[in-house]
Design an enzyme around this catalytic site. Structure first.
Site, PDB file in Angstrom:
ATOM      1  N   CYS A   1       0.792  -1.242   0.000  1.00 43.72           N
ATOM      2  CA  CYS A   1       0.000   0.000   0.000  1.00 43.72           C
ATOM      3  C   CYS A   1       0.823   1.291   0.000  1.00 43.72           C
ATOM      4  CB  CYS A   1      -0.968  -0.009   1.166  1.00 43.72           C
ATOM      5  SG  CYS A   1      -2.285  -1.215   0.931  1.00 43.72           S
TER       6      CYS A   1
HETATM    7  P1  NAD Z   1      -4.999  -8.556  -3.903  1.00 48.00           P
HETATM    8  O1  NAD Z   1      -4.140  -8.438  -5.083  1.00 48.00           O
HETATM    9  O2  NAD Z   1      -4.539  -9.289  -2.682  1.00 48.00           O
HETATM   10  O3  NAD Z   1      -6.414  -9.174  -4.312  1.00 48.00           O
HETATM   11  C1  NAD Z   1      -7.125  -8.830  -5.464  1.00 48.00           C
HETATM   12  C2  NAD Z   1      -7.960 -10.026  -5.878  1.00 48.00           C
HETATM   13  O4  NAD Z   1      -8.786  -9.642  -6.983  1.00 48.00           O
HETATM   14  C3  NAD Z   1      -7.157 -11.226  -6.364  1.00 48.00           C
HETATM   15  O5  NAD Z   1      -7.516 -12.381  -5.625  1.00 48.00           O
HETATM   16  C4  NAD Z   1      -7.539 -11.370  -7.853  1.00 48.00           C
HETATM   17  O6  NAD Z   1      -7.578 -12.713  -8.291  1.00 48.00           O
HETATM   18  C5  NAD Z   1      -8.905 -10.752  -7.865  1.00 48.00           C
HETATM   19  N1  NAD Z   1      -9.356 -10.262  -9.164  1.00 48.00           N
HETATM   20  C6  NAD Z   1      -8.650  -9.588 -10.114  1.00 48.00           C
HETATM   21  N2  NAD Z   1      -9.440  -9.275 -11.156  1.00 48.00           N
HETATM   22  C7  NAD Z   1     -10.675  -9.746 -10.864  1.00 48.00           C
HETATM   23  C8  NAD Z   1     -11.933  -9.719 -11.546  1.00 48.00           C
HETATM   24  N3  NAD Z   1     -12.092  -9.117 -12.727  1.00 48.00           N
HETATM   25  N4  NAD Z   1     -12.993 -10.308 -10.951  1.00 48.00           N
HETATM   26  C9  NAD Z   1     -12.875 -10.918  -9.740  1.00 48.00           C
HETATM   27  N5  NAD Z   1     -11.713 -10.968  -9.051  1.00 48.00           N
HETATM   28  C10 NAD Z   1     -10.625 -10.393  -9.611  1.00 48.00           C
HETATM   29  O7  NAD Z   1      -5.370  -7.048  -3.499  1.00 48.00           O
HETATM   30  P2  NAD Z   1      -5.595  -6.460  -2.030  1.00 48.00           P
HETATM   31  O8  NAD Z   1      -4.314  -6.338  -1.289  1.00 48.00           O
HETATM   32  O9  NAD Z   1      -6.740  -7.166  -1.400  1.00 48.00           O
HETATM   33  O10 NAD Z   1      -6.023  -4.949  -2.387  1.00 48.00           O
HETATM   34  C11 NAD Z   1      -7.271  -4.648  -2.996  1.00 48.00           C
HETATM   35  C12 NAD Z   1      -7.455  -3.138  -2.933  1.00 48.00           C
HETATM   36  O11 NAD Z   1      -7.570  -2.723  -1.561  1.00 48.00           O
HETATM   37  C13 NAD Z   1      -6.302  -2.325  -3.524  1.00 48.00           C
HETATM   38  O12 NAD Z   1      -6.808  -1.174  -4.134  1.00 48.00           O
HETATM   39  C14 NAD Z   1      -5.495  -1.937  -2.295  1.00 48.00           C
HETATM   40  O13 NAD Z   1      -4.771  -0.736  -2.489  1.00 48.00           O
HETATM   41  C15 NAD Z   1      -6.599  -1.722  -1.284  1.00 48.00           C
HETATM   42  N6  NAD Z   1      -6.161  -1.900   0.105  1.00 48.00           N
HETATM   43  C16 NAD Z   1      -5.305  -2.901   0.434  1.00 48.00           C
HETATM   44  C17 NAD Z   1      -4.913  -3.068   1.760  1.00 48.00           C
HETATM   45  C18 NAD Z   1      -3.952  -4.164   2.152  1.00 48.00           C
HETATM   46  O14 NAD Z   1      -3.448  -4.128   3.272  1.00 48.00           O
HETATM   47  N7  NAD Z   1      -3.662  -5.130   1.289  1.00 48.00           N
HETATM   48  C19 NAD Z   1      -5.425  -2.215   2.765  1.00 48.00           C
HETATM   49  C20 NAD Z   1      -6.330  -1.230   2.402  1.00 48.00           C
HETATM   50  C21 NAD Z   1      -6.686  -1.061   1.071  1.00 48.00           C
END
Ligand code: NAD
Length: 428
Positions: free
Chosen positions: A266
């Site tokens: 992040c």
């Molecule tokens: P991640 O990469 O761990 O997970 C994303 C998921 O989306 C994956 O499992 C992927 O297979 C799936 N995906 C991709 N395209 C898709 C589609 N078209 N349909 C269905 N599923 C699909 O991402 P994350 O870490 O969970 O982050 C997600 C968002 O949240 C980002 O914008 C991130 O900045 C934000 N965020 C993350 C955190 C953190 O600590 N990881 C905290 C707050 C906010």
């Protein structure tokens, strides 16, 4: 309420399991079949304290997982928790989120009841209005029963479940009272025994709150690292200095630990994205750029300290800690990556160890050696770089006897300074 959550990564899986725990019926949707199979069997696809327990209790009951978007139409509210990675220039890459938004719209084309689509992903202030809302509208053929809102997520990896269940604040970015009420109804069970600030605003402001939050925290660490480097130049202990600084209520004692810098999925991505978005608007965010520059400098300072004591060419250096922080196996933008790269560039042999993050790092650096324990990594090493503050590194003791002349450069102030060890704190 019936909630669909699209994307089952760190955020999507955590919020889905927690929504089920709060009493909602939840369907998770991901394009990755392995993730869906794991979730259906009640297993967490990621390593997060407490997550597996929640999944075990709700999977197959109030929590279902599928690869099909059909489930969206049965739900009242859909959360999009898809990754928003960086383009090469640091700007936000909305490709995957836009595709998911459009696919969500398609399944809702004929929906007659009002439906709220909530962006959980971190997106820049103009993303909803210029990209995501149009994608939903395109998909749904302009179905006016669909509204798009923003509900940024502040959970941290390593404590995702407890952060989600005990938030400092909930931010509802919506265009209507109806949407705000929907979001409030979802979180209400959580507020029964936990006090959180509620911020009601519009989607663009909600998006900016998330970036301002992360940019502030990252810059606070960079400032502390800058001051820490100055302390080191004067032979002073930055921890002693910052402990006193933190006694000032206006500053607070949190995020004052200097070291090898911030990483993870992040802070780097979000700070770079808001820098790129600001530049696109014609503004030069000088302080945020400096925060990134200071952060990039810390691993190099670690190597310089090591070089004061060890000739790196042909040496064996143990790198302790590979995940970007303790209690997670996530190595995205971990400071261990530039540390290992720089060691290898200088001709050192790296022996790396982490309690849970060896496998992902092995994929990134297949030519490094990996140990099964800190003791094994230290055996015969010429120097040690401590990159992540896993608790087990605090109790290393006789393990240092396996080194001829132990040299430890500690990037997290976790190893205890003791006789018989050349010990260099990065900022103290
Ligand atoms: P991640 O990469 O761990 O997970 C994303 C998921 O989306 C994956 O499992 C992927 O297979 C799936 N995906 C991709 N395209 C898709 C589609 N078209 N349909 C269905 N599923 C699909 O991402 P994350 O870490 O969970 O982050 C997600 C968002 O949240 C980002 O914008 C991130 O900045 C934000 N965020 C993350 C955190 C953190 O600590 N990881 C905290 C707050 C906010």
């Amino acid at each position: 309420m019936h909630i669909s959550v699209i994307g089952s990564g760190y955020v999507g899986t955590t919020i889905a399991a927690c929504f089920a725990e709060l009493g909602h019926t939840v369907t998770t949707i991901d394009i990755d079949e392995e993730i869906v199979a794991a979730l259906s069997a009640g297993h967490a696809p990621i390593d997060e304290p407490g997550l597996e327990d929640l999944l075990e209790s709700h999977a197959g009951d109030s929590l279902e997982a599928t690869t099909s978007y059909d489930a969206v139409v049965e739900s009242d509210v859909t959360f999009l928790a898809i990754g928003t990675p960086s383009n090469d220039d640091g700007s936000i890459d909305l490709t995957a989120l836009e595709a998911a938004a459009e696919a969500t719209g398609e399944t809702l084309a004929d929906k007659e009841n009002r439906h709220l689509v909530v962006i959980k992903s971190t997106v820049t202030p103009t993303s909803i209005e210029t990209v995501l809302e149009p994608a939903v509208t395109r998909g749904s053929g302009g179905n006016e029963n669909i509204e798009v809102g923003m509900n940024p997520e502040f959970l941290r990896e390593g404590s995702a479940v407890s952060d989600f269940m005990q938030p400092d604040k909930l931010v509802y970015g919506t265009d209507s009272e109806w949407a705000t009420e929907r979001l409030h109804a979802i979180y209400e069970p959580l507020l029964a025994d936990h006090d959180a600030h509620i911020v009601e605003t519009d989607p663009a402001t909600a998006s900016m709150i998330k970036y301002a939050n992360n940019a502030f925290l990252a810059s606070k660490i960079s400032l502390v690292n800058d001051l820490g480097n100055i302390c080191k130049e004067f032979g002073l202990d930055a921890y002693e200095v910052m402990e006193a600084v933190g006694l000032d209520d206006r500053i607070s004692e949190r995020f004052l630990r200097s070291g090898v810098g911030w990483g993870g999925s992040c802070f780097p991505k979000d700070v770079n994205a808001i820098i790129a978005a600001a530049r696109e608007e014609g503004y030069d965010p000088a302080l945020l750029e400096a925060s990134v520059e200071i952060n990039d400098r810390q691993p190099e300072r670690m190597l310089e300290l090591l070089e004061h004591h060890v000739a790196l060419e042909g040496s064996h250096i143990a790198v302790l800690g590979l995940s970007f922080k303790p209690r997670t196996d996530d190595i995205r933008n971990s400071r261990a990556i530039p540390v290992i790269e720089k060691l290898q560039d200088r001709g050192a042999e790296v022996v790396a160890y982490d309690p849970v993050a060896v496998d992902p790092m092995r994929e990134r650096f297949p030519d490094a050696e990996y140990a099964n324990s800190a003791a094994e990594a230290l055996d015969g090493a010429d120097g040690v770089a401590v990159v992540t503050d896993w608790d087990e590194f605090a109790v290393l003791d006789r393990e240092f006897d396996a080194m001829d002349e132990p040299v430890v450069v500690d990037g997290r102030r976790i190893v205890e300074r003791r006789d018989g060890i050349v010990y260099e704190g990065l900022t103290y």
